[in-house]
Design a protein around this motif. Sequence first.
Motif, PDB file in Angstrom:
ATOM      1  N   UNK A  77       0.835  -1.202   0.000  1.00 29.55           N
ATOM      2  CA  UNK A  77       0.000   0.000   0.000  1.00 29.55           C
ATOM      3  C   UNK A  77       0.870   1.252   0.000  1.00 29.55           C
ATOM      4  N   UNK A  78       1.948   1.226   0.792  1.00 30.71           N
ATOM      5  CA  UNK A  78       2.853   2.371   0.825  1.00 30.71           C
ATOM      6  C   UNK A  78       3.466   2.640  -0.539  1.00 30.71           C
ATOM      7  N   UNK A  79       3.879   1.580  -1.224  1.00 28.51           N
ATOM      8  CA  UNK A  79       4.453   1.729  -2.557  1.00 28.51           C
ATOM      9  C   UNK A  79       3.446   2.279  -3.551  1.00 28.51           C
ATOM     10  N   UNK A  80       2.238   1.749  -3.517  1.00 30.51           N
ATOM     11  CA  UNK A  80       1.200   2.229  -4.430  1.00 30.51           C
ATOM     12  C   UNK A  80       0.834   3.677  -4.121  1.00 30.51           C
ATOM     13  N   UNK A  81       0.795   4.014  -2.848  1.00 28.90           N
ATOM     14  CA  UNK A  81       0.488   5.390  -2.453  1.00 28.90           C
ATOM     15  C   UNK A  81       1.549   6.342  -2.979  1.00 28.90           C
ATOM     16  N   UNK A  82       2.832   5.960  -2.852  1.00 32.38           N
ATOM     17  CA  UNK A  82       3.913   6.801  -3.381  1.00 32.38           C
ATOM     18  C   UNK A  82       3.793   6.959  -4.894  1.00 32.38           C
ATOM     19  N   UNK A  83       3.457   5.853  -5.572  1.00 32.26           N
ATOM     20  CA  UNK A  83       3.289   5.920  -7.033  1.00 32.26           C
ATOM     21  C   UNK A  83       2.170   6.884  -7.416  1.00 32.26           C
ATOM     22  N   UNK A  84       1.076   6.832  -6.694  1.00 33.22           N
ATOM     23  CA  UNK A  84      -0.061   7.718  -6.981  1.00 33.22           C
ATOM     24  C   UNK A  84       0.321   9.174  -6.724  1.00 33.22           C
ATOM     25  N   UNK A  85       0.997   9.417  -5.618  1.00 34.61           N
ATOM     26  CA  UNK A  85       1.413  10.789  -5.295  1.00 34.61           C
ATOM     27  C   UNK A  85       2.364  11.312  -6.355  1.00 34.61           C
ATOM     28  N   UNK A  86       3.328  10.491  -6.767  1.00 32.95           N
ATOM     29  CA  UNK A  86       4.261  10.913  -7.819  1.00 32.95           C
ATOM     30  C   UNK A  86       3.520  11.220  -9.125  1.00 32.95           C
ATOM     31  N   UNK A  87       2.541  10.401  -9.458  1.00 31.74           N
ATOM     32  CA  UNK A  87       1.750  10.622 -10.671  1.00 31.74           C
ATOM     33  C   UNK A  87       0.986  11.935 -10.579  1.00 31.74           C
ATOM     34  N   UNK A  88       0.392  12.202  -9.443  1.00 29.11           N
ATOM     35  CA  UNK A  88      -0.352  13.456  -9.248  1.00 29.11           C
ATOM     36  C   UNK A  88       0.599  14.644  -9.342  1.00 29.11           C
ATOM     37  N   UNK A  89       1.776  14.523  -8.712  1.00 29.12           N
ATOM     38  CA  UNK A  89       2.744  15.623  -8.759  1.00 29.12           C
ATOM     39  C   UNK A  89       3.206  15.880 -10.192  1.00 29.12           C
ATOM     40  N   UNK A  90       3.392  14.792 -10.964  1.00 30.22           N
ATOM     41  CA  UNK A  90       3.777  14.951 -12.368  1.00 30.22           C
ATOM     42  C   UNK A  90       2.677  15.679 -13.138  1.00 30.22           C
ATOM     43  N   UNK A  91       1.429  15.357 -12.854  1.00 25.45           N
ATOM     44  CA  UNK A  91       0.315  16.019 -13.538  1.00 25.45           C
ATOM     45  C   UNK A  91       0.301  17.506 -13.205  1.00 25.45           C
ATOM     46  N   UNK A  92       0.548  17.863 -11.960  1.00 26.57           N
ATOM     47  CA  UNK A  92       0.598  19.269 -11.578  1.00 26.57           C
ATOM     48  C   UNK A  92       1.762  19.983 -12.249  1.00 26.57           C
ATOM     49  N   UNK A  93       2.895  19.308 -12.382  1.00 27.24           N
ATOM     50  CA  UNK A  93       4.049  19.908 -13.063  1.00 27.24           C
ATOM     51  C   UNK A  93       3.704  20.216 -14.519  1.00 27.24           C
ATOM     52  N   UNK A  94       2.958  19.331 -15.171  1.00 22.65           N
ATOM     53  CA  UNK A  94       2.550  19.563 -16.553  1.00 22.65           C
ATOM     54  C   UNK A  94       1.651  20.789 -16.662  1.00 22.65           C
ATOM     55  N   UNK A  95       0.773  20.986 -15.671  1.00 18.33           N
ATOM     56  CA  UNK A  95      -0.100  22.167 -15.674  1.00 18.33           C
ATOM     57  C   UNK A  95       0.711  23.440 -15.506  1.00 18.33           C
ATOM     58  N   UNK A  96       1.755  23.384 -14.692  1.00 19.68           N
ATOM     59  CA  UNK A  96       2.591  24.555 -14.460  1.00 19.68           C
ATOM     60  C   UNK A  96       3.324  24.957 -15.738  1.00 19.68           C
ATOM     61  N   UNK A  97       3.710  23.996 -16.538  1.00 19.93           N
ATOM     62  CA  UNK A  97       4.475  24.277 -17.731  1.00 19.93           C
ATOM     63  C   UNK A  97       3.612  24.870 -18.832  1.00 19.93           C
ATOM     64  N   UNK A  98       2.338  24.607 -18.817  1.00 20.74           N
ATOM     65  CA  UNK A  98       1.438  25.102 -19.874  1.00 20.74           C
ATOM     66  C   UNK A  98       1.104  26.554 -19.732  1.00 20.74           C
TER      67      UNK A  98
END
Length: 98
Positions: A77-98
């Motif tokens: 669960x901890x690993x999956x949670x980290x993966x989800x958080x990283x994915x969300x952070x990547x999505x936010x980074x993409x919004x910042x670049x646009x």
Amino acid sequence: MKNKLHVEIFGHRYTLRGEADEAYAKELAGYVDKKMTEMAGHAKGINSSKLAILAAINIAHELFQLRSRQKERDALIGGKTRDIIESIEEQFEEFKLD
């Protein structure tokens, strides 16, 4: 306030004192009784003290197995949670670049 109740385990009556719910305490006593009865079926002629030790070892083994499985689940669960958080952070980074 401590409760006082009587339970029977493997043909012996015991008085328990504590703050646990009576139904829960009786469920625990019933579980120990069941384990001792199971052990008695496998170890004919053994005295009740040794039988209680065998039952305690068996119950401890179950506990350790459950703890091990829980640690594995927590790690997964901890690993999956980290993966989800990283994915969300990547999505936010993409919004910042646009």
